[in-house]
Design a protein around this motif. Structure first.
Motif, PDB file in Angstrom:
ATOM      1  N   ASP A  37       0.747  -1.228   0.115  1.00  0.00           N
ATOM      2  CA  ASP A  37       0.018   0.029  -0.174  1.00  0.00           C
ATOM      3  C   ASP A  37       0.869   1.189   0.021  1.00  0.00           C
ATOM      4  OD1 ASP A  37      -1.979   1.784   0.327  1.00  0.00           O
ATOM      5  OD2 ASP A  37      -2.773   1.293   2.198  1.00  0.00           O
ATOM      6  N   CYS A  59      -0.486   1.103   7.350  1.00  0.00           N
ATOM      7  CA  CYS A  59      -1.708   0.336   6.494  1.00  0.00           C
ATOM      8  C   CYS A  59      -2.789  -0.038   7.419  1.00  0.00           C
ATOM      9  CB  CYS A  59      -0.967  -0.282   5.447  1.00  0.00           C
ATOM     10  SG  CYS A  59      -2.401  -1.230   4.615  1.00  0.00           S
ATOM     11  N   TRP A  61      -4.385  -2.831   6.404  1.00  0.00           N
ATOM     12  CA  TRP A  61      -4.096  -4.374   6.359  1.00  0.00           C
ATOM     13  C   TRP A  61      -3.287  -4.677   7.087  1.00  0.00           C
ATOM     14  CZ3 TRP A  61      -8.220  -6.549   4.832  1.00  0.00           C
ATOM     15  CH2 TRP A  61      -9.229  -6.111   3.969  1.00  0.00           C
ATOM     16  N   HIS A  62      -2.009  -3.949   7.301  1.00  0.00           N
ATOM     17  CA  HIS A  62      -0.964  -4.364   8.239  1.00  0.00           C
ATOM     18  C   HIS A  62      -1.512  -4.394   9.643  1.00  0.00           C
ATOM     19  CE1 HIS A  62       3.392  -3.288   9.366  1.00  0.00           C
ATOM     20  NE2 HIS A  62       3.177  -4.327   9.954  1.00  0.00           N
ATOM     21  N   CYS A  64      -4.572  -5.084  10.531  1.00  0.00           N
ATOM     22  CA  CYS A  64      -5.231  -6.422  10.480  1.00  0.00           C
ATOM     23  C   CYS A  64      -4.740  -7.805  10.638  1.00  0.00           C
ATOM     24  CB  CYS A  64      -6.474  -6.406   9.188  1.00  0.00           C
ATOM     25  SG  CYS A  64      -7.633  -5.186   9.202  1.00  0.00           S
TER      26      CYS A  64
END
Length: 80
Positions: A37, A59, A61-62, A64
């Motif tokens: 990202d 990020c 997603w990191h 998560c």
């Protein structure tokens, strides 16, 4: 055959589980950002100072992925 420690009924609504902690360093944020990202506020600390966040941020997603690891370590791997 895997033996499970936890089942659905072991997780009542509203229950809170302490998952522990995980340290994230600037290099981790930048490396993940560059790979997945590459927005400036994930990969460039100087430019990120001018972002709405005011600094480098990880990020979503990191984060998560980190929470998934903590949950797996605490209970998911032992849940039916």
């Amino acid at each position: 055959m895997q033996e499970f420690k936890y089942y659905w009924e072991d997780f009542p609504l509203g229950n809170k589980i302490e998952l522990g902690s995980y340290s994230v360093h600037e290099k981790d944020i930048i490396d993940f950002g560059k790979k997945f990202d590459p927005q400036y506020f994930h990969i460039d600390p100087k430019k990120a100072k001018g972002s709405p966040y005011g600094s480098l941020i990880a990020c979503g997603w990191h984060t998560c992925g980190i929470i998934m690891r903590l949950m797996n370590n605490k209970f998911l791997a032992k849940t039916a």
